[in-house]
Design an enzyme around this catalytic site. Structure first.
Site: not given
Ligand code: PAF
Length: 283
Positions: A31-32, A35, A37, A61, A150
Site C-alpha cells: 500500500g501507500y 508511480e 506501483h 517481514q 527490490d
C-alpha cells in the site's frame, strides 16, 4: 473495483475467471501507492484480462526494531488510485486471516536470503517469501509483477517459483524515479526535508559506478565499489550499509565485470534506510 477482505471470496473470484479462460495479473503491495506501483498495475492490465492488487503490510517481514507500526498507510487514497486505474479487485486481507492462531508454515529460500539486504534484516526474506507464496496460492495469478528496486526480493521470488513449481510467470519492471533521480518508495515520506535533499546522492553514486564501467571501461568490481563508497562518504549524514557488485542471477559478488551485473547499495539517512540499484551491461 471490488474490495475483497476474505480469502475464500478472493479464491472464488479467481476460480470463476479461470473457468471462463481469463488470465489474471497480480501486483502484491504493502500500500501507500506511488508511480512505481502504478507502472506494475498498468503492465498487468496490458498483459492480463483481469488485475488483482493486494495491500497487506506483512508483519512477518519486519524485524522487531523495524517500522511495522509506523509504515505509512492510506487505504482511502489507495482505493481511489486503484479504481481510477481500472483494477478489478483490491485484495486487502487482515493479519489475523493471513496468520491465524496456530500458524506454523514458512518459506525459506536458502542462501539467497541471508546476504545483502538479508544480512541487515534477518528474517526479512523469510517473511517476504512466505507471504508471496500464500498470496500466490490465494490469487492463483498467471502473471505477477515486481519492481526492480527490490532486486534481491525478485531473485528470491523467482527462485521460489521455480523450486516450488508454481504456475506463475514473475515479471520485473524498471525502477520509477522522482525527477531528481530518487527511486520511488513508500518509505521516502520518512525523510526530513534536509534528508530528502541529500537522498538523490544514492542514485548519483550508482550512476558514477555505471559511467566508470560503461563509458570508461573499468572492469575491476572492487574499484567500482570503492568509487561508489567514496562518493557516498563525501556526505557525512549518509551511513553506508553496503555497496555490492553482483551477478544478477545468484547475487554472488563478481570480481571482473562481464555481461550483465547488478550494482546495488543500501544507505541510512538519519533513521531511514534507502536502497537502490542499476544494471551494468558490458558487451
Ligand atoms: O515489495 C513489497 O512491497 C513487499 O515485499 C511484498 C512483495 C508486497 C510482500 O509483502
Amino acid at each position: 473495483m471490488e474490495i475483497v477482505r476474505r480469502i475464500p471470496r478472493m479464491k472464488e473470484i479467481v476460480r470463476d475467471w479461470h473457468r471462463q479462460g481469463r488470465t489474471v495479473g497480480f501486483v502484491p503491495t504493502m500500500g501507500y501507492l506511488h508511480e512505481g506501483h502504478l507502472s506494475l498495475v498498468r503492465e498487468s492490465k496490458r498483459m492480463a484480462d483481469h488485475t488483482v492488487v493486494s495491500i497487506f503490510v506483512n508483519p512477518l517481514q519486519f524485524g522487531p526494531h523495524e517500522d511495522y507500526d509506523r509504515y505509512p498507510r492510506d487505504l482511502d487514497r489507495d482505493v481511489e488510485i486503484l479504481s481510477r486505474e481500472g483494477v478489478d479487485v483490491l485484495f486487502y486481507p487482515s493479519a489475523e486471516d493471513m496468520y491465524p492462531p496456530g500458524y506454523r508454515t514458512y518459506v525459506e529460500v536458502e542462501g539467497l536470503s541471508q546476504k545483502w539486504e538479508g544480512a541487515s534484516r534477518p528474517g526479512h526474506f523469510r517473511g517476504v517469501a512466505t507471504v508471496v507464496c500464500k498470496l500466490f496460492n490465494i490469487v492463483q495469478p498467471d502473471y505477477a509483477f515486481f519492481g526492480q528496486k527490490d532486486a534481491q526480493q525478485f531473485v528470491i521470488i523467482r527462485r521460489m517459483v521455480e523450486d516450488l513449481n508454481m504456475n506463475v510467470e514473475v515479471i520485473q519492471l524498471p525502477i520509477v524515479r522522482e525527477s531528481d533521480g530518487l527511486a520511488m518508495s513508500s518509505r521516502n515520506v520518512y525523510l526530513s526535508p534536509e534528508e530528502r535533499a541529500i537522498a538523490p546522492r544514492l542514485y548519483q553514486a550508482l550512476q558514477l559506478g555505471q559511467r566508470l564501467v560503461q563509458e570508461e571501461g573499468e572492469r575491476d568490481a572492487a574499484k567500482v565499489v570503492e568509487a561508489v563508497r567514496s562518493f557516498l562518504a563525501q556526505e557525512p549524514r549518509i551511513r553506508v550499509d553496503y555497496v555490492a557488485l553482483v551477478d544478477p542471477q545468484d547475487l554472488e559478488p563478481v570480481e571482473t565485470i562481464r555481461g550483465r551485473a547488478l550494482l546495488a547499495a543500501a544507505i541510512y539517512l538519519g533513521s531511514t534506510r534507502l536502497i537502490d540499484n542499476v544494471i551494468l551491461n558490458v558487451k
